[in-house]
Structure formats: structure tokens, C-alpha cells
Design a protein around this motif. Sequence first.
Motif, PDB file in Angstrom:
ATOM      1  N   SER A  86      -0.842 -14.764  10.549  1.00  0.00           N
ATOM      2  CA  SER A  86      -1.277 -14.973   9.182  1.00  0.00           C
ATOM      3  C   SER A  86      -2.437 -14.021   8.896  1.00  0.00           C
ATOM      4  CB  SER A  86      -1.728 -16.429   8.986  1.00  0.00           C
ATOM      5  OG  SER A  86      -2.224 -16.623   7.682  1.00  0.00           O
ATOM      6  N   PHE A  87      -2.386 -13.344   7.770  1.00  0.00           N
ATOM      7  CA  PHE A  87      -3.456 -12.418   7.422  1.00  0.00           C
ATOM      8  C   PHE A  87      -3.534 -12.256   5.913  1.00  0.00           C
ATOM      9  CE2 PHE A  87       0.394 -10.036   8.166  1.00  0.00           C
ATOM     10  CZ  PHE A  87       0.424  -9.033   7.203  1.00  0.00           C
ATOM     11  N   ASP A  88      -4.723 -11.881   5.434  1.00  0.00           N
ATOM     12  CA  ASP A  88      -4.979 -11.799   4.006  1.00  0.00           C
ATOM     13  C   ASP A  88      -4.706 -10.422   3.426  1.00  0.00           C
ATOM     14  OD1 ASP A  88      -5.861 -14.457   4.009  1.00  0.00           O
ATOM     15  OD2 ASP A  88      -7.858 -13.845   4.637  1.00  0.00           O
ATOM     16  N   LYS A  89      -5.065  -9.372   4.187  1.00  0.00           N
ATOM     17  CA  LYS A  89      -4.953  -8.024   3.652  1.00  0.00           C
ATOM     18  C   LYS A  89      -4.762  -7.044   4.796  1.00  0.00           C
ATOM     19  CE  LYS A  89      -7.299  -4.637   0.698  1.00  0.00           C
ATOM     20  NZ  LYS A  89      -8.493  -4.278  -0.079  1.00  0.00           N
ATOM     21  N   PHE A  90      -4.289  -5.864   4.456  1.00  0.00           N
ATOM     22  CA  PHE A  90      -4.178  -4.783   5.424  1.00  0.00           C
ATOM     23  C   PHE A  90      -4.510  -3.473   4.727  1.00  0.00           C
ATOM     24  CE2 PHE A  90      -0.130  -4.773   3.275  1.00  0.00           C
ATOM     25  CZ  PHE A  90       0.193  -3.421   3.170  1.00  0.00           C
ATOM     26  N   CYS A  91      -4.848  -2.468   5.514  1.00  0.00           N
ATOM     27  CA  CYS A  91      -4.976  -1.118   4.964  1.00  0.00           C
ATOM     28  C   CYS A  91      -4.606  -0.124   6.057  1.00  0.00           C
ATOM     29  CB  CYS A  91      -6.368  -0.849   4.388  1.00  0.00           C
ATOM     30  SG  CYS A  91      -7.662  -0.598   5.602  1.00  0.00           S
ATOM     31  N   TYR A  92      -4.088   1.020   5.624  1.00  0.00           N
ATOM     32  CA  TYR A  92      -3.648   2.052   6.566  1.00  0.00           C
ATOM     33  C   TYR A  92      -4.305   3.368   6.177  1.00  0.00           C
ATOM     34  CZ  TYR A  92      -0.606   5.064   9.350  1.00  0.00           C
ATOM     35  OH  TYR A  92      -0.127   5.981  10.251  1.00  0.00           O
ATOM     36  N   LYS A  93      -5.033   3.966   7.134  1.00  0.00           N
ATOM     37  CA  LYS A  93      -5.729   5.221   6.871  1.00  0.00           C
ATOM     38  C   LYS A  93      -5.908   5.978   8.179  1.00  0.00           C
ATOM     39  CE  LYS A  93     -10.010   7.079   4.848  1.00  0.00           C
ATOM     40  NZ  LYS A  93      -9.350   7.930   3.837  1.00  0.00           N
ATOM     41  N   ASP A  94      -5.543   7.259   8.172  1.00  0.00           N
ATOM     42  CA  ASP A  94      -5.735   8.129   9.347  1.00  0.00           C
ATOM     43  C   ASP A  94      -5.133   7.522  10.605  1.00  0.00           C
ATOM     44  OD1 ASP A  94      -7.140   9.895   7.691  1.00  0.00           O
ATOM     45  OD2 ASP A  94      -9.059   8.939   8.133  1.00  0.00           O
ATOM     46  N   GLN A  95      -3.913   6.982  10.475  1.00  0.00           N
ATOM     47  CA  GLN A  95      -3.150   6.390  11.579  1.00  0.00           C
ATOM     48  C   GLN A  95      -3.791   5.125  12.150  1.00  0.00           C
ATOM     49  OE1 GLN A  95      -2.312   9.480  14.477  1.00  0.00           O
ATOM     50  NE2 GLN A  95      -0.819  10.457  13.157  1.00  0.00           N
ATOM     51  N   ILE A  96      -4.699   4.518  11.393  1.00  0.00           N
ATOM     52  CA  ILE A  96      -5.296   3.239  11.792  1.00  0.00           C
ATOM     53  C   ILE A  96      -4.834   2.158  10.817  1.00  0.00           C
ATOM     54  CG2 ILE A  96      -7.407   1.945  12.240  1.00  0.00           C
ATOM     55  CD1 ILE A  96      -6.917   4.247  14.177  1.00  0.00           C
ATOM     56  N   LEU A  97      -4.166   1.143  11.346  1.00  0.00           N
ATOM     57  CA  LEU A  97      -3.752  -0.003  10.552  1.00  0.00           C
ATOM     58  C   LEU A  97      -4.751  -1.126  10.786  1.00  0.00           C
ATOM     59  CD1 LEU A  97      -1.633  -1.525   8.795  1.00  0.00           C
ATOM     60  CD2 LEU A  97      -0.551  -2.226  10.952  1.00  0.00           C
ATOM     61  N   SER A  98      -5.440  -1.545   9.727  1.00  0.00           N
ATOM     62  CA  SER A  98      -6.440  -2.610   9.829  1.00  0.00           C
ATOM     63  C   SER A  98      -5.878  -3.889   9.223  1.00  0.00           C
ATOM     64  CB  SER A  98      -7.719  -2.204   9.096  1.00  0.00           C
ATOM     65  OG  SER A  98      -8.255  -1.010   9.632  1.00  0.00           O
ATOM     66  N   ILE A  99      -5.967  -4.960   9.993  1.00  0.00           N
ATOM     67  CA  ILE A  99      -5.486  -6.272   9.557  1.00  0.00           C
ATOM     68  C   ILE A  99      -6.688  -7.179   9.341  1.00  0.00           C
ATOM     69  CG2 ILE A  99      -4.043  -8.248  10.117  1.00  0.00           C
ATOM     70  CD1 ILE A  99      -2.453  -5.686   9.754  1.00  0.00           C
ATOM     71  N   PHE A 100      -6.782  -7.759   8.163  1.00  0.00           N
ATOM     72  CA  PHE A 100      -7.911  -8.608   7.790  1.00  0.00           C
ATOM     73  C   PHE A 100      -7.452 -10.058   7.762  1.00  0.00           C
ATOM     74  CE2 PHE A 100     -10.545 -10.661   4.485  1.00  0.00           C
ATOM     75  CZ  PHE A 100     -11.802 -10.378   4.961  1.00  0.00           C
ATOM     76  N   THR A 101      -7.973 -10.877   8.686  1.00  0.00           N
ATOM     77  CA  THR A 101      -7.685 -12.305   8.690  1.00  0.00           C
ATOM     78  C   THR A 101      -8.928 -13.057   8.210  1.00  0.00           C
ATOM     79  OG1 THR A 101      -8.456 -12.826  10.936  1.00  0.00           O
ATOM     80  CG2 THR A 101      -6.244 -11.881  10.725  1.00  0.00           C
ATOM     81  N   GLU A 116       0.856  -1.184   0.000  1.00  0.00           N
ATOM     82  CA  GLU A 116       0.000   0.000   0.000  1.00  0.00           C
ATOM     83  C   GLU A 116       0.893   1.235   0.000  1.00  0.00           C
ATOM     84  OE1 GLU A 116      -3.189   2.106   2.964  1.00  0.00           O
ATOM     85  OE2 GLU A 116      -3.538   0.007   2.432  1.00  0.00           O
ATOM     86  N   ILE A 117       0.717   2.071  -1.005  1.00  0.00           N
ATOM     87  CA  ILE A 117       1.527   3.272  -1.165  1.00  0.00           C
ATOM     88  C   ILE A 117       0.875   4.406  -0.377  1.00  0.00           C
ATOM     89  CG2 ILE A 117       2.474   4.933  -2.820  1.00  0.00           C
ATOM     90  CD1 ILE A 117       2.165   2.575  -4.914  1.00  0.00           C
ATOM     91  N   ILE A 118       1.645   5.022   0.506  1.00  0.00           N
ATOM     92  CA  ILE A 118       1.145   6.129   1.318  1.00  0.00           C
ATOM     93  C   ILE A 118       1.353   7.458   0.598  1.00  0.00           C
ATOM     94  CG2 ILE A 118       1.351   7.328   3.531  1.00  0.00           C
ATOM     95  CD1 ILE A 118       2.326   4.650   4.695  1.00  0.00           C
ATOM     96  N   ASP A 119       2.548   7.657   0.063  1.00  0.00           N
ATOM     97  CA  ASP A 119       2.875   8.821  -0.750  1.00  0.00           C
ATOM     98  C   ASP A 119       4.104   8.445  -1.569  1.00  0.00           C
ATOM     99  OD1 ASP A 119       5.281   9.375   0.731  1.00  0.00           O
ATOM    100  OD2 ASP A 119       4.142  10.524   2.198  1.00  0.00           O
ATOM    101  N   PRO A 120       4.622   9.336  -2.425  1.00  0.00           N
ATOM    102  CA  PRO A 120       5.752   8.945  -3.289  1.00  0.00           C
ATOM    103  C   PRO A 120       7.002   8.483  -2.537  1.00  0.00           C
ATOM    104  CG  PRO A 120       4.713  10.915  -4.151  1.00  0.00           C
ATOM    105  CD  PRO A 120       4.072  10.656  -2.821  1.00  0.00           C
ATOM    106  N   GLN A 121       7.130   8.813  -1.267  1.00  0.00           N
ATOM    107  CA  GLN A 121       8.321   8.429  -0.509  1.00  0.00           C
ATOM    108  C   GLN A 121       8.052   7.382   0.578  1.00  0.00           C
ATOM    109  OE1 GLN A 121       7.849  11.983  -1.149  1.00  0.00           O
ATOM    110  NE2 GLN A 121       9.144  11.526  -2.907  1.00  0.00           N
ATOM    111  N   LYS A 122       6.803   6.915   0.693  1.00  0.00           N
ATOM    112  CA  LYS A 122       6.478   6.003   1.785  1.00  0.00           C
ATOM    113  C   LYS A 122       5.505   4.915   1.311  1.00  0.00           C
ATOM    114  CE  LYS A 122       6.822   9.670   5.300  1.00  0.00           C
ATOM    115  NZ  LYS A 122       6.073  10.453   6.320  1.00  0.00           N
TER     116      LYS A 122
END
Length: 271
Positions: free
Chosen positions: A244-259, A207-213
Motif C-alpha cells: 500500500s502506498f500513497d504516491k510515487f515518482c520516477y526520476k533519473d532511474q530512481i523510483l521513489s515510493i511514498f507510504t 506519471e508521464i515520462i515522455d509522449p510514448q511512456k
Amino acid sequence: MSKTMRRILLCVFIVCWSSSFWGQNQKISGPVISKFAHNADQFIGYDSFGYLYQIKNNIFSKTKGNEFFEYKNISLGNITRADIQNPLKIVLFYEDFNSAVLLDNQLNKMTEINFSQNPVPIAAGAVGMSTQNQLWVYNTLNQQIGLFDYLKNEYKTVSIPLTESIKYYQTDFNSFYWIDKKNNLFLCNIFGKISSLGNVPEFEKIEIIDPQKYIFKKDNSLYFRSINKTNTSTDLEIEILEKSFDKFCYKDQILSIFTTKEIVNYKIVIP
């Protein structure tokens, strides 16, 4: 060996050891702020209003508390990708039928686009929300990135042809990011300017946060990479409890882990 030389060598050893120690042990961590069970096939993410989006049996849905909305379109086959950047105009991409659907905030259909019917031949390999009533579209027929105005039903090419096939893509309103099969990361802006952002490591998810991260998953671990102005990269492991996990997403300083059984949300501050 003189005392001065021994002191110099000792200082060099300490500096090198310290750099190695911290480089190997620095990690990013944060507390679990919520977790709950789910039975979805695919977790899409959260929007800025706190709604959760997911796909179950090819039915796209959003929930928050007792609120529940869903959308299904059997005639277009399986949902290839869902773009929830703009919660008021959600984009569902159906690659098998070369089509996209725009939904409102209650998941009512606003517009259905069949790219095959456009005067300019389009075989969409990537679709995402852009600015000013436009969609990002990667046209596999000419291997170029373009913008599709869904109100005027007009398409314009903005980039030169890509030299390698796309392995992964991600869009925001002003940028189309992609990683080619050689793991090179690029960015195309709405004016068609392409910037090379370097080479990314092997990854399972990214997951790309910005061009440098960006954050990437490898061997069931998560890593955060930042790139400074001299193109030197720093990798930090993100500590999570899930093995073990299938997906993740990062938004507004919240990291969500989907198992396979639950969604776990961490409070993570990216440096």
C-alpha cells in the motif's frame, strides 16, 4: 491430417503459448537502494541536486542531510501543487486564491502572482513551469491553455478551447500534458499545437515520462506502459515490496515510493 499440417499447428501453438506466457510474466524490477522514515503529509519528489521536497501542515520544505529549508504562506490557503522542475525557480500553486508563488533555491519568495489582477481575466485551474520566464496556465474561464510571463506580467493564450474537462495534468518546460475525463491523453507544445497521445487505462496515480511512456498505479500495483510507432501499447508490472502506498515518482532511474511511514527508493531502469 497430414504431418506437415500437424507441424504447422504445433508451431502456431508454441508461438501463441510463448507470447502469452511472456506477456503475462514479464516484469520490471530493481534493488532497494535506500529507505527512511518520514512524517510528512505529502511527498513531492527529488530534484537533480538530491534535495527531497515535501509538505507538512501546509508548510513546503526541502532537505538534504543536515540542510533544511521551508516556506509557508498562510494567507494563500492550502498548496494545491508544487512544481520542482527548476530547483532555482520552484512554483507553488494556490488554486483557492488563484495565485502562484515562485521560490528560489533556499525557498525565499521571489515573486507572488495573483492571476485575478491580470488585465486578461484568468481563473487558473492548472499551473506549471515553462520556458523563458513563463508559466503554463490553464484558464478555466475560456478552457484554453496559455503562457504567463511572470517578469512582464503578460498572458497569452496558445491553444484552442478544450472540449473536455481536465482530470490530470503534468508539465515540463516545453509541453503541457493532460488527461481528460474520458482518459484521453493530449500534449500541447509552447506554440499551441495539440497532439493526441491515445487513451490511458483507469488509474489512481500516473506519471508521464515522455509522449510514448508513462507509469501508472492501479489497485496498489505499478505498471509501465510504452507505446510504439504503430500505437500498440505494452504494459509491464513494476515489482515493489510495498502493498500500500500513497504516491510515487520516477526520476533519473530512481523510483521513489511514498507510504504513510517511509520513503523507499528503488533503482529501476525503464526500457
